[in-house]
Write an enzyme that holds these catalytic residues in place. Sequence first.
Site, PDB file in Angstrom:
ATOM      1  N   TYR A 117       0.849  -1.178   0.000  1.00  0.00           N
ATOM      2  CA  TYR A 117       0.000   0.000   0.000  1.00  0.00           C
ATOM      3  C   TYR A 117       0.886   1.230   0.000  1.00  0.00           C
ATOM      4  O   TYR A 117       1.785   1.344   0.809  1.00  0.00           O
ATOM      5  CB  TYR A 117      -0.909   0.008   1.232  1.00  0.00           C
ATOM      6  CG  TYR A 117      -1.717   1.261   1.258  1.00  0.00           C
ATOM      7  CD1 TYR A 117      -2.875   1.334   0.518  1.00  0.00           C
ATOM      8  CD2 TYR A 117      -1.281   2.376   1.928  1.00  0.00           C
ATOM      9  CE1 TYR A 117      -3.591   2.505   0.468  1.00  0.00           C
ATOM     10  CE2 TYR A 117      -1.994   3.540   1.884  1.00  0.00           C
ATOM     11  CZ  TYR A 117      -3.147   3.608   1.154  1.00  0.00           C
ATOM     12  OH  TYR A 117      -3.845   4.777   1.096  1.00  0.00           O
ATOM     13  N   TRP A 154       2.210   5.165  -2.288  1.00  0.00           N
ATOM     14  CA  TRP A 154       2.211   6.036  -3.452  1.00  0.00           C
ATOM     15  C   TRP A 154       3.235   5.609  -4.483  1.00  0.00           C
ATOM     16  O   TRP A 154       3.901   6.425  -5.064  1.00  0.00           O
ATOM     17  CB  TRP A 154       2.478   7.477  -3.004  1.00  0.00           C
ATOM     18  CG  TRP A 154       1.265   8.186  -2.526  1.00  0.00           C
ATOM     19  CD1 TRP A 154       0.625   8.004  -1.349  1.00  0.00           C
ATOM     20  CD2 TRP A 154       0.547   9.214  -3.214  1.00  0.00           C
ATOM     21  NE1 TRP A 154      -0.447   8.847  -1.253  1.00  0.00           N
ATOM     22  CE2 TRP A 154      -0.524   9.613  -2.379  1.00  0.00           C
ATOM     23  CE3 TRP A 154       0.696   9.831  -4.452  1.00  0.00           C
ATOM     24  CZ2 TRP A 154      -1.422  10.596  -2.743  1.00  0.00           C
ATOM     25  CZ3 TRP A 154      -0.199  10.823  -4.810  1.00  0.00           C
ATOM     26  CH2 TRP A 154      -1.246  11.201  -3.957  1.00  0.00           C
TER      27      TRP A 154
END
Length: 848
Positions: free
Chosen positions: A172, A174
Amino acid sequence: MGEVRNTDSIDSSRRSALRTIGLFSTVPFIGGAWIGCGDSSSSSATAEAPTMSSFSTDLVLDGDVYTAAHWGALKVSVKGGKIVKSQNAFSGLEANPLQAVTADLVDGKYTNRIKAPMVRKSYLEKQAGNNKLRGADEWVEVSYEEAIKIVSDEIKRVRSSKGPTAIYGGSYGWKSSGNMHNARTLLHRFLNLGGGFVGGLGDYSTGAAQVIMPHVLGTLEVYEQQTAWPLVLEHSQVVVIWGANPADTLRIAWSSNDNQGLEYLKKLRDSGKKIICIDPAKSSTVQFFGSKAEHIVVVPNTDVAFMLGIIHTMLTSGNYDKDFIANYTEGFDKFQDYVVGKTDGVAKDAQWASSICGVSEEKIKELAEVFFGNRTMIMGGWNMQRQHHGEQAHWMLVVLASMIGQIGLPGGGFGFSYHYSNGGAPTTNAPVVGGISVGKATSGGAEWLSDGSAVSIPVARVTDMLANPGKTIQHNGKVIKYPEIDFVYWAGGNPFVHHQDTNTLLAAWRKPTTVVVHDMYWTPTAKMADVVFPITTPYERNDITMSGDYSNMNINPMKQVVAPLEKAKSDYQVFSDLAEACGFGAQYTEGKSDMDWIEEFYNAAYDNAQKAGVVMADGNAMPDFKTFWGANKPLVFDATPEGLEFVRYADFREDPILNPLGTPSGKIEIYSKTIEKMNYKDCKAFPQWFEPAEWKGMKEKSAEFALISPHPSLRLHSQLANTSLRDEYAVSDREPIWINPADAEAKGIKNGDVVRAFNKRGQILVGAVVSDIVPQGVVRIYEGAWYDPEDAAQANTLCKNGNANVLTMDIPTSELANGNSACTAMINIEKYTGAAPKNTAFLPPKGA
């Protein structure tokens, strides 16, 4: 903003954009000289023309290369094969300091690249109980082939002995902007094709809101296009920025920043409209607007009570839109009984609200009048739903907007994405460029897939899952049983920065047998692995992406800028080789290189553009892939008339019968019978005030100061922490803490002092910034600082770099959403009087 979203559950085509900018000049990547001819549109933002150069290889050794990152399209200047400068690919736009540090991300001062495949020593030697040394061990370099064998053998062991529910595919975060080198998708493709895995539900950014909003509005809402900015600038009389800091968060985007959000924010500042910023601190946005906006200081965690005071005033004065409530909402009568006190004997009036939120009764009553008497747009942020009972904040804001009655009108209503990825920038006619998929299970593994995929855990409950296998929790009307995880695979994320209550995570993380991490740098998470693969940066490989999650304004080539680090490989290469070792390499790659995939993604968009007759902003048709890639220039698309005139919920307002919402009633559900049936104590059938587990107004405080930990100004969460931008904000080589002058004086703390911030969950060292940016009783530490334990083998050890999540609470927002409550925390502070230990956050671990 919190740490990024579950893209599997979000339609990537829901983006938008704006007319602008000229096209780039040509930079072929073929040996020989070129001559560029600039082209520009009528926009004030124009593309920077590259300088002339000659090349002897496929890489630009001396010249300019165009790529993209979360912080925008970039022109990167290269000299002798090294990056010497990077800047916005377009001129005439608001400065974005995040765009200037590309060189640092390849080989900068703090970069700390992982230079070879590494295995933790006691894990390699198969010592009994070696997982207890995770994070406190030394490392041994191995060959790439050996690392592939170690990991593939271990995956086979776990699959055969325990099945897919023993494998957690975390990832999880960016990840890279590119559609091809999407680390999270590439990992899930590998685990999925191999037979299944345990995945995650939701995200940290909007964990509470994205679960409650479908019950209220029939959609996630937080990742939807907003009423177009030009309409806000034309029609809104009052703009309320509530719990958001767009001056900082509009520097970034999930794909690549289209640069328009900050331009619109400037126009709003200069518009003469009444602007109200509701925030516990003088954020960058409050400072950006200066005297042109009113700043209302609210006690952290009390936005719901504040809204209730406004709602009560509107209700009892009769100054609310009764027709809108009657025609477009469901269950207002039951909510009304709660507001006036019929339900619990407590009237939620302005006096009651003021005693909780710290805003005066007079101001609360004034806002009720201002909101109803003017065309009002409420731009809600995500911070207030990353709190204990965070579901209530966005739900209550929708009720407030419903009472104002302007939902579906130009410049009226509410929006939850104006501060994120340039929401509201009008949508263009661009075809959407797709990406690689997670694939399907191979034959012989289908039964594993059905088992593994059936288990998905709310992402913010990962510590709870690792620590408590077999435990059951409630989630949005369902029961979830935690599996027993034996193998954790993480790529494209940094949980030891973004997850709450770090010390609890540390203990849980040491339970599985194996942890594998892909990373470019020795992040805190990489240091907590057993096996690490060194990964190429986005500037060391080719890719493709778009600009603007809502605008789709550009299709950006992400050209390889420099040669990769000698032993680094892309995630795609590592997973391809692992898939081959596990027996399904052909299914994983489908016989394609990364450039084959990139061309395929582009061609699908190109074909759609051809069929639809799409032309670009300069009036030309979209070029074929060979032309696009050889030209090395982003494609620019224009906003459509529909994009420029888009009003969120306009169709619903025009005819709620023919255009119902996706709720059971087809209306805005102020009272949800669906949630009522769940019978949760911490999320009832209508929005209401719940006292948080920790907050400034609690009767028996566990600590003295309310901690706010917003998104940083000069990072993207933990990304860019290892660049020279750190020199701009670090205090005494630590993360800064903002302390009100009166509080600092009482504690004997001065500017630049090293401060110990602590509570029952942990302790960190930070550098003091004495400032009235924060009110008395409140301190601010940005999230995203790299965790740096003084003694990783010791419980509750000191974090030397100042990671705020060492202090935050790891409790669910409620049984409904199980979102994170990172913004609910009380802490203590004191001047650190000992010799401050050296900060080692950006140094490699022993043996590396």
